[in-house]
Design a protein around this motif. Structure first.
Motif, PDB file in Angstrom:
ATOM      1  N   LYS A  72       0.828  -1.213   0.000  1.00 16.28           N
ATOM      2  CA  LYS A  72       0.000   0.000   0.000  1.00 16.28           C
ATOM      3  C   LYS A  72       0.862   1.262   0.000  1.00 16.28           C
ATOM      4  CE  LYS A  72      -2.721  -1.263   3.501  1.00 16.28           C
ATOM      5  NZ  LYS A  72      -3.815  -1.185   4.522  1.00 16.28           N
ATOM      6  N   ALA A  73       1.951   1.229   0.755  1.00 17.37           N
ATOM      7  CA  ALA A  73       2.865   2.377   0.781  1.00 17.37           C
ATOM      8  C   ALA A  73       3.493   2.591  -0.589  1.00 17.37           C
ATOM      9  CB  ALA A  73       3.953   2.166   1.839  1.00 17.37           C
ATOM     10  N   ARG A  74       3.878   1.505  -1.238  1.00 15.83           N
ATOM     11  CA  ARG A  74       4.484   1.607  -2.572  1.00 15.83           C
ATOM     12  C   ARG A  74       3.516   2.190  -3.596  1.00 15.83           C
ATOM     13  NH1 ARG A  74       9.301   2.147  -1.564  1.00 15.83           N
ATOM     14  NH2 ARG A  74      10.578   0.364  -0.993  1.00 15.83           N
ATOM     15  N   GLU A  75       2.233   1.872  -3.452  1.00 18.07           N
ATOM     16  CA  GLU A  75       1.229   2.418  -4.362  1.00 18.07           C
ATOM     17  C   GLU A  75       1.024   3.913  -4.139  1.00 18.07           C
ATOM     18  OE1 GLU A  75      -2.300   0.160  -3.755  1.00 18.07           O
ATOM     19  OE2 GLU A  75      -1.476  -1.687  -4.635  1.00 18.07           O
ATOM     20  N   ALA A  76       1.297   4.369  -2.909  1.00 15.28           N
ATOM     21  CA  ALA A  76       1.028   5.763  -2.543  1.00 15.28           C
ATOM     22  C   ALA A  76       2.211   6.700  -2.743  1.00 15.28           C
ATOM     23  CB  ALA A  76       0.568   5.830  -1.084  1.00 15.28           C
ATOM     24  N   THR A  77       3.425   6.158  -2.874  1.00 15.96           N
ATOM     25  CA  THR A  77       4.595   7.029  -2.999  1.00 15.96           C
ATOM     26  C   THR A  77       5.736   6.320  -3.711  1.00 15.96           C
ATOM     27  OG1 THR A  77       6.235   8.330  -1.738  1.00 15.96           O
ATOM     28  CG2 THR A  77       5.501   6.291  -0.745  1.00 15.96           C
ATOM     29  N   LYS A  78       6.585   7.111  -4.333  1.00 19.44           N
ATOM     30  CA  LYS A  78       7.837   6.603  -4.898  1.00 19.44           C
ATOM     31  C   LYS A  78       9.011   6.940  -3.985  1.00 19.44           C
ATOM     32  CE  LYS A  78       6.301   6.879  -9.719  1.00 19.44           C
ATOM     33  NZ  LYS A  78       6.543   7.490 -11.057  1.00 19.44           N
ATOM     34  N   GLY A  79       8.683   7.522  -2.818  1.00 17.10           N
ATOM     35  CA  GLY A  79       9.720   7.907  -1.865  1.00 17.10           C
ATOM     36  C   GLY A  79      10.274   6.730  -1.088  1.00 17.10           C
ATOM     37  N   ILE A  80      11.098   7.034  -0.104  1.00 18.61           N
ATOM     38  CA  ILE A  80      11.802   6.005   0.674  1.00 18.61           C
ATOM     39  C   ILE A  80      10.913   5.509   1.813  1.00 18.61           C
ATOM     40  CG2 ILE A  80      13.842   5.511   2.060  1.00 18.61           C
ATOM     41  CD1 ILE A  80      15.243   7.816   0.563  1.00 18.61           C
ATOM     42  N   VAL A  81      10.680   4.200   1.837  1.00 17.04           N
ATOM     43  CA  VAL A  81       9.834   3.577   2.863  1.00 17.04           C
ATOM     44  C   VAL A  81      10.603   2.452   3.537  1.00 17.04           C
ATOM     45  CG1 VAL A  81       7.719   2.293   3.337  1.00 17.04           C
ATOM     46  CG2 VAL A  81       7.701   4.147   1.647  1.00 17.04           C
ATOM     47  N   GLY A  82      10.675   2.497   4.850  1.00 15.66           N
ATOM     48  CA  GLY A  82      11.366   1.471   5.615  1.00 15.66           C
ATOM     49  C   GLY A  82      10.444   0.772   6.585  1.00 15.66           C
ATOM     50  N   VAL A  83      11.016  -0.152   7.354  1.00 16.31           N
ATOM     51  CA  VAL A  83      10.287  -0.932   8.351  1.00 16.31           C
ATOM     52  C   VAL A  83      11.081  -0.926   9.649  1.00 16.31           C
ATOM     53  CG1 VAL A  83       9.351  -3.200   8.950  1.00 16.31           C
ATOM     54  CG2 VAL A  83       9.285  -2.430   6.577  1.00 16.31           C
ATOM     55  N   ASN A  84      10.373  -0.783  10.770  1.00 17.02           N
ATOM     56  CA  ASN A  84      10.993  -0.908  12.081  1.00 17.02           C
ATOM     57  C   ASN A  84      10.650  -2.280  12.639  1.00 17.02           C
ATOM     58  OD1 ASN A  84      10.797  -0.806  15.187  1.00 17.02           O
ATOM     59  ND2 ASN A  84      12.026   0.990  14.724  1.00 17.02           N
ATOM     60  N   VAL A  85      11.675  -3.075  12.951  1.00 13.21           N
ATOM     61  CA  VAL A  85      11.476  -4.416  13.509  1.00 13.21           C
ATOM     62  C   VAL A  85      12.234  -4.517  14.823  1.00 13.21           C
ATOM     63  CG1 VAL A  85      11.582  -6.889  13.091  1.00 13.21           C
ATOM     64  CG2 VAL A  85      11.378  -5.327  11.142  1.00 13.21           C
ATOM     65  N   MET A  86      11.506  -4.663  15.917  1.00 17.13           N
ATOM     66  CA  MET A  86      12.149  -4.771  17.223  1.00 17.13           C
ATOM     67  C   MET A  86      12.817  -6.134  17.398  1.00 17.13           C
ATOM     68  SD  MET A  86       9.662  -2.931  20.001  1.00 17.13           S
ATOM     69  CE  MET A  86       8.500  -4.299  20.022  1.00 17.13           C
ATOM     70  N   VAL A  87      14.019  -6.119  17.933  1.00 16.99           N
ATOM     71  CA  VAL A  87      14.739  -7.358  18.213  1.00 16.99           C
ATOM     72  C   VAL A  87      13.951  -8.227  19.189  1.00 16.99           C
ATOM     73  CG1 VAL A  87      16.883  -8.323  19.158  1.00 16.99           C
ATOM     74  CG2 VAL A  87      16.954  -6.247  17.772  1.00 16.99           C
ATOM     75  N   ALA A  88      13.199  -7.595  20.084  1.00 17.91           N
ATOM     76  CA  ALA A  88      12.471  -8.325  21.122  1.00 17.91           C
ATOM     77  C   ALA A  88      11.294  -9.134  20.592  1.00 17.91           C
ATOM     78  CB  ALA A  88      11.975  -7.344  22.186  1.00 17.91           C
ATOM     79  N   LEU A  89      10.886  -8.911  19.340  1.00 22.47           N
ATOM     80  CA  LEU A  89       9.754  -9.652  18.789  1.00 22.47           C
ATOM     81  C   LEU A  89      10.118 -11.121  18.574  1.00 22.47           C
ATOM     82  CD1 LEU A  89       8.472  -7.177  16.026  1.00 22.47           C
ATOM     83  CD2 LEU A  89       7.500  -7.533  18.299  1.00 22.47           C
ATOM     84  N   THR A  90       9.210 -12.005  18.923  1.00 23.44           N
ATOM     85  CA  THR A  90       9.455 -13.430  18.672  1.00 23.44           C
ATOM     86  C   THR A  90       9.428 -13.728  17.180  1.00 23.44           C
ATOM     87  OG1 THR A  90       7.092 -13.861  18.999  1.00 23.44           O
ATOM     88  CG2 THR A  90       8.540 -14.225  20.887  1.00 23.44           C
TER      89      THR A  90
END
Length: 364
Positions: A72-90
């Protein structure tokens, strides 16, 4: 403002929107920030709850949720999109692999040391990796481990100070200690990273985070050596923020005294806006009877005072009586809802205005 280059990525603004979960920064907010020239960030935390209609299995729903949000983000922009993934997540490994497979531009990872993050990066992948640290010692350790084991160095490093919202990489007694303030630890991290750059011939931008609220703050912190800033709290009270209006209203109503330090079931101190829910937690009334998600590695259900995933999900949905909002130390300063475009215009104006004053009159 100067631009922010991370490898072959170039953001026209040196602003990274902090990844905020559960559900506070999804494709809506991330794409809006990216459209304005910053780096938008989707939080991977709790997507299995938000996308539970796809599967009763939390991990399967989380994978599908991240795929959907990135698309959905890619459809809405050609800008830079990242992801935050916490180390604590199983489901850390699932979320990292999914982000890379979906060609996220960059992964930011904290709430623990992401010592094995490069192991998920297949040959030819273009996703950048940026650990979040709270000390020069942590930055040095990650750089050494990544290079020794994977012949890989961070593409950027985020140094987060104790005025940040959410989980903090500090002991409770360090939070108000000036020796651990962002203004103190940032130059130390910059110095460490510059040594790594010289040794390996790779540019590694340092991004400062935690309590940065105005354009003047951005200017001052970049004068200390930061290549960019990460801002989370400031983007909550925007029209495009993915949280329910009641969540944003919690920010608008907060006073300075409402911002408090809590102990999270994750095992870290965190900064949040006070709600009656937190009073009930302290009274021992919110202890979970079961663990439906197995979402946090460090959460011990037997001793946990409440289920953090449900509390944050309820808040995201606007049920503040059953949850609470994480916020940075300046969360109480918000007084209106703005579009992302308008907010960034204000930040740029404040930055330019202060920059001109500094050049004309110097440091006071």
């Amino acid at each position: 403002m100067k631009n922010l280059k991370i490898g072959d990525l170039c953001a026209s603004l040196p602003i990274v929107q902090g990844g905020m979960g559960v559900g506070i920064s999804l494709s809506g907010l991330a794409s809006a920030v990216a459209r304005e020239g910053g780096i938008g960030v989707i939080s991977a935390a709790g997507l299995g709850l938000i996308y539970k209609k796809f599967s009763n299995n939390f991990r399967e729903a989380s994978i599908e949720g991240l795929k959907q949000e990135l698309r959905k983000a890619r459809e809405a922009t050609k800008g830079i999109v990242g992801v935050n993934v916490m180390v604590a997540l199983t489901n850390f490994a699932d979320m990292v692999r999914t982000a890379i497979n979906e060609k996220a531009d960059i992964i930011f990872s904290g709430a623990g040391l992401p010592l094995n993050l490069p192991s998920f990066l297949p040959e030819g992948a273009k996703t950048k990796l940026a650990p979040i640290v709270s000390s020069a010692r942590a930055a040095k350790l990650i750089c050494r481990k990544w290079w020794e084991e994977y012949r890989y160095l961070p593409d950027a490093v985020v140094v987060e100070g104790p005025k940040a919202g959410g989980h903090l990489g500090f002991k409770r007694e360090q939070i108000d200690d000036e020796h651990y303030a962002l203004e103190t630890i940032l130059p130390e991290v910059v110095d460490e990273i510059r040594h790594v750059e010289q040794e390996h011939g790779k540019k590694i931008p340092v991004i400062a985070a935690g309590g940065i609220y105005t354009g003047e703050d951005i200017y001052r912190i970049m004068e200390l050596g930061a290549d960019g800033v990460q801002m989370g709290t400031r983007f909550v009270t925007t029209e495009e923020c993915d949280a329910d209006p009641a969540f944003k209203e919690c920010y608008l109503k907060a006073d300075r005294d409402d911002i408090e330090i809590i102990q999270s079931p994750v095992g870290l101190p965190g900064r949040a806006i006070h709600t009656p829910f937190l009073d009930r937690v302290r009274e021992g009334l919110m202890r979970p009877r079961s663990c439906p998600f197995d979402c946090i590695r460090t959460c011990d259900m037997v001793h946990s005072p409440y289920c953090i995933m449900l509390a944050l999900y309820n808040a995201f949905k606007g049920h503040m009586e059953r949850g609470y909002a994480f916020a940075g130390a300046n969360g109480w300063r918000t007084d209106k809802i703005l579009s992302v475009k308008k907010l960034i215009e204000e930040l740029k104006h404040e930055y330019d205005e202060f920059s001109i004053r500094e050049k004309l009159f110097g440091h006071k």
